[in-house]
Design an enzyme around this catalytic site. Structure first.
Site, PDB file in Angstrom:
ATOM      1  CG  ASP A 112      -2.314   1.020   1.097  1.00 50.43           C
ATOM      2  OD1 ASP A 112      -2.118   1.774   0.251  1.00 50.43           O
ATOM      3  OD2 ASP A 112      -2.892   0.983   1.934  1.00 50.43           O
ATOM      4  CG  ASP A 162      -0.835   6.190   3.476  1.00 52.86           C
ATOM      5  OD1 ASP A 162       0.046   6.359   2.664  1.00 52.86           O
ATOM      6  OD2 ASP A 162      -1.693   5.169   3.162  1.00 52.86           O
ATOM      7  NE  ARG A 184      -2.829   7.717  -3.916  1.00 53.04           N
ATOM      8  CZ  ARG A 184      -3.732   7.145  -3.413  1.00 53.04           C
ATOM      9  NH1 ARG A 184      -3.351   6.605  -2.228  1.00 53.04           N
ATOM     10  NH2 ARG A 184      -4.851   6.835  -3.718  1.00 53.04           N
TER      11      ARG A 184
END
Length: 430
Positions: free
Chosen positions: A255, A259, A311
């Protein structure tokens, strides 16, 4: 130390030798030797040997400083001073005996991590690379990060690779400091800061994070709970404040690599090396999670690439300062956003790949607004930042302990030269 706690004392350093006294003493010995009569060939040989020995000693006294100077010039470290974090501690050869001074070196929204720099810090050394999520053994990383009350500074006795069966949920007031060892967290789960504060994650290699099973796990304060399958991030920061992620090397995961979500505030992500990954960094949980409007994140001095697709970061809601980062190519985009975030991109270096469809730095989700401004960025190989706003509200509202001088975009290769986990020896400059 076998996982025991200790209070660290700064060792005393031996006094510098007095070269002048040494020189005077050797000259006296030299004169005395010449004045002694030699009654035999063996005596003459002994005298000549002593004369040569003294001359060589005197030559060494003259040459040694010159050799040291030449060596220092061959290892030019002046570029370190362009990085506000690194110049704060990397010019100290005794950094290993003053580890918690690192806490004064953070910048940006995290501010200074002063609660980990004060008195009462307990030092814990990881000696065991094994992992038991429910009943962690003393000496393991999980034991130090979850069971010890108060302020904890975690170090590692030696190089090791740790495969976590379930993520480690890091306690408040904890620093994980990999300096002085090569520490890999790989092939299993990652690290989580959930409803935490005052946490430093520094100097680790975190990679190849895999899916994890549900089960019982030790949580902060020694609570054992049952959890379901977790996110697959290398580092996940949720509903937390004052978290600093610095000088780590992160790559290849299922993933995200870092984050920051669920209303986290006052976070700085700096000096990290991100590579070989698709969705690198997500800031903001989702469009409907309005608590992320209070999110404040600084992304500074990082190196993104090679082989990062998108990202770097992607931002939903909140306010983010992206400063002095090296973006070494991208596929989808470098910086993306939606749900009305406020972004200042300042003094970054954006180098596009050779593909003509991979030139746009910024991407905005369709149907969403944002406030974004590029200031002093440098664009190379056709890179273009086309989605800009002109309002001045993008400037980060830093306080005195958060401000730092943003360098020129042209200096980014030097500013980020040592991004990632450093290879440090505890007996010399890092």
């Amino acid at each position: 130390m076998d996982g025991n706690l200790s209070q660290s004392a700064t060792p005393s350093h031996p006094p510098v030798a007095d070269n002048q006294k040494c020189h005077s003493y050797q000259q006296t010995q030299f004169s005395n030797t010449l004045n002694k009569p030699a009654h035999s060939l063996p005596g003459l040989i002994t005298k000549l040997t002593m004369v040569l020995s003294v001359k060589l000693s005197l030559s060494f006294l003259v040459l040694a400083p010159l050799l040291a100077l030449a060596s220092s010039k061959s290892k030019d470290r002046s570029y370190i001073n362009k990085n506000a974090i690194d110049r704060c501690w990397r010019n100290d050869p005794h950094w290993a005996s003053a580890r918690k001074d690192l806490a004064w070196c953070s910048i940006g929204y995290a501010g200074k991590m002063k609660k980990l720099a004060g008195s009462g810090v307990k030092y814990y050394e990881v000696t065991d690379s094994s992992d038991d999520p429910e009943k962690p053994k003393e000496g393991t990383l999980r034991y130090g990060a979850t069971t010890i009350p108060g302020k904890v500074w975690i170090t590692f006795k030696s190089d090791m690779t740790i495969k976590l069966k379930i993520p480690i949920f890091i306690s408040n007031l904890t620093a994980i400091d990999g300096r002085g060892a090569t520490v890999h967290i790989a092939g299993g789960s990652g690290l989580v800061v959930d409803k935490g504060s005052n946490v430093i994650i520094h100097g680790l290699h975190i990679h190849d994070i895999q899916s994890t099973s549900s089960g019982k796990v030790m949580m902060p304060a020694g609570r054992v709970v049952s959890i379901s399958r977790q996110d697959l991030d290398a580092i996940s920061i949720k509903t937390s404040t004052k978290v600093w992620v610095d000088h780590n090397t992160l790559y290849r995961g299922k993933d995200g690599l870092v984050d920051v979500t669920h209303g986290s505030r006052r976070v700085t992500v700096s000096n990290n090396l991100f590579k070989e990954h698709d969705k690198v960094m997500l800031l903001g949980h989702d469009d409907s999670f309005v608590q992320d409007k209070e999110m404040r994140v600084t992304v500074a001095y990082n190196h993104f690439g090679p082989d990062c697709r998108q990202r770097m970061p992607r931002i939903r809601h909140g306010r983010v300062h992206v400063a002095n980062n090296y973006h070494d190519g991208w596929y989808e985009y470098a910086i993306g956003g939606g749900a009305n975030p406020t972004i200042m991109s300042e003094g970054n270096l954006y180098i596009a790949t050779d593909r003509p469809d991979h030139k746009k730095v910024a991407w905005r989700e369709s149907g969403h607004n944002w406030h974004v401004k590029s200031v002093g960025d440098v664009f190379a190989n056709g890179a273009v930042f086309s989605l800009q706003a002109t309002d001045e509200n993008t400037k980060p509202p830093y306080g005195q302990k958060q401000r730092f001088d943003v360098g020129s975009g042209n200096d980014v290769p030097e500013i980020t030269k040592d991004a990632g986990a450093l290879s440090c020896s505890t007996s010399k400059l890092c």
